[in-house]
Write a protein that holds these residues in place. Structure first.
Motif, short mmCIF file in Angstrom:
data_model
loop_
_atom_site.label_atom_id
_atom_site.label_comp_id
_atom_site.label_asym_id
_atom_site.label_seq_id
_atom_site.Cartn_x
_atom_site.Cartn_y
_atom_site.Cartn_z
N UNK A 45 0.86 -1.18 0.00
CA UNK A 45 0.00 0.00 0.00
C UNK A 45 0.90 1.23 0.00
N UNK A 46 0.29 2.35 -0.29
CA UNK A 46 1.06 3.60 -0.22
C UNK A 46 0.45 4.64 -1.12
N UNK A 47 0.70 5.91 -0.78
CA UNK A 47 0.13 6.98 -1.62
C UNK A 47 0.82 7.04 -2.98
N UNK B 172 0.60 -4.25 -5.80
CA UNK B 172 0.37 -2.90 -5.26
C UNK B 172 -1.09 -2.58 -5.49
N UNK B 173 -1.71 -1.93 -4.52
CA UNK B 173 -3.11 -1.54 -4.69
C UNK B 173 -3.46 -0.41 -3.71
N UNK B 174 -4.51 0.32 -4.05
CA UNK B 174 -5.03 1.34 -3.13
C UNK B 174 -6.26 0.81 -2.39
N UNK B 175 -6.70 -0.41 -2.78
CA UNK B 175 -7.88 -1.01 -2.17
C UNK B 175 -7.43 -1.78 -0.92
N UNK B 176 -7.57 -1.14 0.23
CA UNK B 176 -7.01 -1.70 1.47
C UNK B 176 -7.68 -3.01 1.88
N UNK B 177 -9.02 -3.03 1.84
CA UNK B 177 -9.71 -4.25 2.30
C UNK B 177 -9.36 -5.43 1.38
N UNK B 178 -9.30 -5.15 0.09
CA UNK B 178 -8.96 -6.21 -0.88
C UNK B 178 -7.54 -6.73 -0.64
N UNK B 179 -6.61 -5.79 -0.44
CA UNK B 179 -5.21 -6.18 -0.21
C UNK B 179 -5.05 -7.01 1.04
N UNK C 249 0.84 6.83 7.02
CA UNK C 249 1.18 7.74 5.92
C UNK C 249 1.53 9.13 6.46
N UNK C 250 0.71 9.61 7.39
CA UNK C 250 0.96 10.95 7.94
C UNK C 250 2.27 10.99 8.72
N UNK C 251 2.54 9.91 9.48
CA UNK C 251 3.81 9.85 10.22
C UNK C 251 4.99 9.80 9.26
N UNK C 252 4.79 9.04 8.17
CA UNK C 252 5.86 8.88 7.18
C UNK C 252 6.19 10.18 6.47
#
Lengths: 226, 246
Positions: free
Chosen positions: B45-47, B198-205, B242-245
């Motif tokens: 995951x990741x922006x 890689x994906x933006x779909x968190x539940x799927x991942x 993400x915000x911490x990163x």
């Protein structure tokens, strides 16, 4: 080696099937070459200059310009939908990809030239039949050189936004020796000389063909790498 | 060069050591290290701009790292070995399919490029496997995005690779298309293939993978086992990471 040849012919097969379905490449190259010849035939007074003096230059300009259209299209086809990436991901050697694309370009160009030659003969009222064998050899050698370096530069420029502009800018200075040789040979053949008396020009074109292919083999790996 | 078929199955299928990649002044990857065992499924995951695609491209041998080492199926990715390309399948943002060729012609082409015997039969089987047998003679240009993606997956697995790299495979798919793809990827995973997606779909991942990692600014800000994570709260945690990163 057998697999290498299979990969080369598979790329040629793929390009032919695509061209057979779309007919984009051949028709655009043929019409462009024909237009170049027609424009020149109306702008030159053949009662003042001899056809065998101006004809060879015009013929090769037509081949070159039309061929550049073909070269531009050749790798654009691979860039569409990221196909070049798919091709690079196969175990095929990069040189097999180069030779496959080069052979496709060569055959398309030779077919276009085969259609243009009779029209050139009619428009310029020159007898090509008497020198057909040597003339075909000269056209073949010149076209091989053009496609050898052209395919390499087409792969290089395909990553650029201004690829249609960059390809001729990169290609034409490099192809000058082959074009000069081909134009001189074509002119002298039309003037009635034999190929045997002009072997230095044949040697020049052949040498550049080998240099272009050699340089392509050495550099294609780096060019296709992102 | 080690023969991957003779590798110890318990040894990592993918080993990444301190990989860095810079494009001019931009640091796309900032020292990523991880191991992935044979048959494991890792979701990244990741922006946008976190370097996920760059990492996939390096592992697939499409681009070279600026520094660090990576071994995939026993092959150093920097050597450009054709053996590596035989062992991996890649699905990227683009379909890698020729729009004016039919699905069958496309897959036959790739099967031949991989040097497979009975290329046409393999291509037909691959199309059947992704449920598009009825469209095999249609040009790719006429396919929907979801259908193209399914043929693209068939292209990526036609040579039966042991390792798959999937770069945002669900992008542009409708719920039905996503579901079909999920089931197909699940079947590939049960065949003990090693997969990085890689994906933006968190539940799927989370649902599909064994491990997940969150990549932020070119490095892993988090890595953990999916079954040890609280699936209901992971999305909130993801945004915190993400915000911490940043």
């Amino acid at each position: 080696m057998r697999q290498y040849l299979n990969q080369v012919t598979t790329i040629v097969w793929k390009d032919f099937v695509t061209e057979f379905k779309t007919r984009e490449l051949f028709s655009s190259m043929f019409i462009f070459a024909l237009l170049v010849i027609v424009i020149f035939i109306f702008s030159i007074d053949l009662s003042i200059v001899k056809a065998n003096q101006v004809g060879p230059g015009i013929l090769w300009v037509a081949f070159l310009f039309a061929g550049t259209l073909g070269l531009n299209r050749s790798f654009m086809l691979e860039k569409e939908n990221g196909c070049l990436e798919g091709l690079i991901l196969t175990p095929a050697d990069r040189t097999a990809i180069y030779f496959g694309k080069m052979l496709s370009n060569l055959v398309f160009l030779l077919i276009m030239e085969a259609f243009i030659l009779p029209l050139f003969m009619i428009f310029f009222n020159v007898d090509l039949i008497a020198h057909l064998g040597p003339l075909l050899l000269v056209i073949f050698l010149g076209t091989v050189g053009f496609c050898a370096i052209g395919t390499l530069l087409s792969s290089l420029s395909s990553n650029l936004k201004t690829r249609e502009i960059m390809l001729p800018i990169l290609l034409y200075p490099l192809i000058v020796p082959v074009v000069i040789g081909a134009v001189r040979l074509t002119g002298q053949l039309l003037a009635g000389e034999t190929l045997g008396s002009m072997m230095n020009w044949v040697g020049l074109i052949l040498a550049f063909d080998i240099i272009y292919i050699g340089v392509s083999i050495i550099t294609i790996d780096h060019i296709l790498e992102e | 060069m080690p023969d991957p078929s003779k590798l110890d199955p318990s040894s990592p299928a993918i080993q990444v050591q301190n990989i860095r990649k810079t494009f001019g002044v931009v640091n796309a990857l900032n020292g990523i290290s991880f191991d992935l065992n044979t048959g494991e499924f890792l979701t990244l995951f990741g922006p946008n701009g976190a370097g996920k695609t760059t990492l996939i491209k390096i592992l697939a041998g499409l681009t070279k790292p600026t520094s660090g080492t990576a071994t995939v199926a026993g092959y150093d990715v920097q050597n450009g070995d054709s053996g590596l390309r035989r062992d991996i399948g890649v699905i990227s943002h683009t379909s890698c399919l020729y729009a004016d060729l039919t699905a069958l012609e496309n897959l036959t082409f790739y099967a031949k490029m991989y040097g497979l015997d009975n290329a046409k039969e393999r291509a037909m089987q691959a199309i059947e496997d992704v449920g598009l047998k009825g469209r095999m003679h249609d040009r790719i240009r006429t396919f929907s995005r979801g259908m193209q993606q399914r043929i693209s997956i068939a292209r990526a697995v036609i040579h039966n690779p042991s390792i798959l790299f999937l770069d945002e495979p669900f992008t542009g798919l409708d719920p039905h298309g996503s579901n079909v793809l999920k089931q197909y990827l699940h079947s590939l995973h049960t065949e003990k293939r090693t997969i990085i997606m890689t994906t933006h779909d968190i539940s799927c991942g989370l649902e599909m993978s064994d491990r997940v990692a969150v990549q932020v600014k070119g490095k892993f800000a988090f890595m953990g086992k999916s079954n040890e994570l609280d699936k209901n709260n992971f999305e909130d945690r993801y945004f915190e990471i993400i915000n911490d990163g940043k």
